[in-house]
Design a protein around this motif. Sequence first.
Motif, short mmCIF file in Angstrom:
data_model
loop_
_atom_site.label_atom_id
_atom_site.label_comp_id
_atom_site.label_asym_id
_atom_site.label_seq_id
_atom_site.Cartn_x
_atom_site.Cartn_y
_atom_site.Cartn_z
N PHE B 49 39.89 67.82 18.97
CA PHE B 49 40.04 67.74 17.44
C PHE B 49 39.52 66.75 16.71
CE2 PHE B 49 44.09 68.80 19.76
CZ PHE B 49 43.91 70.55 19.90
N LEU B 50 38.78 65.97 17.49
CA LEU B 50 38.07 64.79 16.73
C LEU B 50 36.85 65.18 16.07
CD1 LEU B 50 38.78 61.60 18.97
CD2 LEU B 50 40.32 62.80 17.25
N TRP B 117 46.88 60.35 17.55
CA TRP B 117 48.04 61.62 17.11
C TRP B 117 47.27 62.90 17.00
CZ3 TRP B 117 52.72 63.23 17.10
CH2 TRP B 117 53.22 64.07 16.58
N THR B 118 46.18 62.68 16.56
CA THR B 118 45.20 63.79 16.41
C THR B 118 45.27 64.70 17.66
OG1 THR B 118 43.99 62.51 14.87
CG2 THR B 118 42.88 64.53 15.59
N ASP B 128 55.94 58.96 23.99
CA ASP B 128 56.51 57.91 24.72
C ASP B 128 56.13 57.85 26.13
OD1 ASP B 128 57.52 56.40 22.32
OD2 ASP B 128 59.12 57.56 22.14
N GLN B 264 38.43 58.15 11.15
CA GLN B 264 38.96 59.23 10.53
C GLN B 264 40.15 59.85 11.23
OE1 GLN B 264 37.83 59.52 7.29
NE2 GLN B 264 36.48 57.81 7.99
N ALA B 265 40.23 59.73 12.46
CA ALA B 265 41.26 60.22 13.20
C ALA B 265 42.83 59.37 12.93
CB ALA B 265 40.94 60.26 14.81
N ILE B 266 43.96 59.91 13.47
CA ILE B 266 45.10 58.83 13.21
C ILE B 266 45.27 58.37 14.42
CG2 ILE B 266 47.32 58.98 12.28
CD1 ILE B 266 46.80 61.56 10.65
N SER B 269 49.22 54.23 16.99
CA SER B 269 49.75 53.04 16.18
C SER B 269 49.86 53.30 14.76
CB SER B 269 48.97 51.72 16.71
OG SER B 269 47.59 52.00 15.97
N GLN B 270 49.18 54.03 14.02
CA GLN B 270 49.27 54.34 12.82
C GLN B 270 50.22 55.41 12.45
OE1 GLN B 270 45.57 55.68 11.83
NE2 GLN B 270 44.46 53.34 11.47
N ALA B 271 50.67 56.30 13.48
CA ALA B 271 51.67 57.31 12.91
C ALA B 271 52.73 57.34 13.93
CB ALA B 271 50.86 58.59 13.66
N VAL B 272 52.90 56.88 15.03
CA VAL B 272 54.17 56.91 15.62
C VAL B 272 54.50 55.77 16.23
CG1 VAL B 272 55.50 58.18 17.42
CG2 VAL B 272 53.86 59.27 16.27
N PRO B 273 55.57 54.90 15.65
CA PRO B 273 55.71 53.35 16.16
C PRO B 273 56.23 53.63 17.46
CG PRO B 273 56.83 53.88 13.74
CD PRO B 273 55.98 55.02 14.35
N SER B 274 55.83 53.02 18.48
CA SER B 274 55.98 52.91 19.71
C SER B 274 56.06 51.78 20.47
CB SER B 274 55.18 54.31 20.49
OG SER B 274 55.22 54.55 21.83
#
Lengths: 259, 372
Positions: B49-50, B117-118, B128, B264-266, B269-274
């Motif tokens: 998907f990238l 996340w992408t 996780d 450009q991908a997510i 670390s930007q999307a799901v604090p983990s």
Amino acid sequence: MSTDLNVVEHPRGQGDLSPLLANAPSIDFGKNRGLELENVRVHYCLFEAPMAQAKELIPPSLHPGNPAHMSITGYSVADSEIGPFEYAVIALGCRAGIKPHMLTLSSFFSTPAACEYFAENFGYDGAVANVKTSRFHHETSTNVELEGGRVILDVATEYPRQLLGTGQVKYPTPLNVAKLGDHQGLVRVDIGYEYRETERGEIRLRQFSAGDLTDQKLEPTNAISGASSDVGMQFSASSGIIDLETMASAGGLRWLGSK
Amino acid sequence: MKFGIIFELSVPRPFENGVEKMVFDNSLEQARLADELGFESAWCVEHHFLEEYSHSSCPEMFLSACAATTKDIRLGFGIATCVPALNHAVRLAERGAFLDVLSGGRVEFGTGRSSTWTELGGFGAAVDDTKRSWDEYVRAFPKMWTQERFSHEGQSFSMPERAILPKPVQDPHPPMWVAVTAPGTEIEAAERGMGCLLLSVGNVAKNKPRFDKYRETIKNCTPVGHTVNDRIAVMNWLYCDEDQDEAVKYGEIFINTFSSMAAQAIEISQAVPSDSYKAIGLLGNLRTDPDDGQMRKKVPGGLCVGTPEDIIQTVQEWKDAGADQIIFMVNAREVLEQDKVLKSMRLFAEKVMPHFEDEGDNVVEMRARAAG
């Protein structure tokens, strides 16, 4: 084939935000100020969004992220120089070159003083409403209720789980359509964070009135994650502005003053 | 010091019919030349998907094509994503072994867990749990490759007894690697007796303590496989030109293009604090600040962009720091014309590689063959 980074053909926004400039907040550069918020509960909910809708809203100077995404963020400020207040922001994820940003679509403030301060200093075109972000043991919730009692936003992060360490949440830099001194475009809201604790959980979107929150132009799809954090926030006095048409990497970002 | 190349198969917009074919064909030509010039390995990543950044969703298919048209070069399968939502452990073991058979025992097997996340979100993966599944997978692969039959009851997957086929040609099995981005992952690689494939290139000095710690830790490792792979490989960017101005000009374009695509991908670390994704993935250290006009024009330290003399110096620094291999990306989004890429590779082989030849290497003969 292109050999200039300035014309990298990432998908670019197609939105025309120029009509918004006529009534956009005006920041008196040189007299504008920052803001120090010592104790803030930040409730940050991230969703995916339809790419076609995102492209229609983002101006040509920005890229949508992959996938397109948006945020609903509630802030509960215990106290400050403008008193205690709460606010909520609906924003669309985007990139200025490689930098993640959130383009503000709507914002709501619990007090007229906060609404005015955020407009005059950071370019938020906000409205006064009954805004509440509350943290409980089973969830953190953010609500926005208009005068008359109509709830236009109700989102919760359920089953919270405390994360180890600090600094896990990466909040993108907000952008507001506004005027800064003699310039107009997308004003950057540069904020430093002091992280104390974060819980992550599952998002439950109980009410999202797209007409009130995004002018019916964007709706969240898949929930990504919700985070409830105890932070300190240091807003810098606004000095950066991005052109609506020219990408930051091609000279579309201007720093006013000394920066 | 050995050298390799790595393929992301990044594709320029617009995505017209034929553009992916052009990228794949150019990459295969680069792999063939690398083989002829004496590069040791050709790696191909797994990404999904990238768009633009990597259209390499089936790396083992690309590497099969490489196997068919090359003779000596080893084939880096991976980073194979050890996450159940993307790949069942058996499917990765099968594909790695299949390629090893097809190539006559040339596979290097890279493992990882994805950092965007992408990708993970696209497959509905549990963010996780990826460290856990990776650990379970890397312990299972050697058993799948060497035991006549394999059964497993675990946390990430369970299966009744089956014969997992084919078996690899290499005895006992292909060398195993770990993709290292976040600080500390090199220690996890060492503890398991796996090679360290460093993806987050920073400056050389910053990485030396990591390499030292890896060397120290691997002495007392508990290997997940039947052999210990104690090599350190560093991913890097190659653009070599006799004219320094030209080298820097095209090197900057190349690196900035790569950085821009990757951003450009997510990231997770930007999307799901983990707790398990605290570091920025996808080569964050490469990204110069686009808001800073001066920084945007600089080639980050430790990268192999410049004249042969510049690059000899940089490679020597990596060697002195403890790296055994440097694996180069040679183009991004076809931003460099294919002729320039091939010329850069040839110049590197002619002027730089001889400085780092180990005893017994026969790269001179290979280069003579390549020169025709």
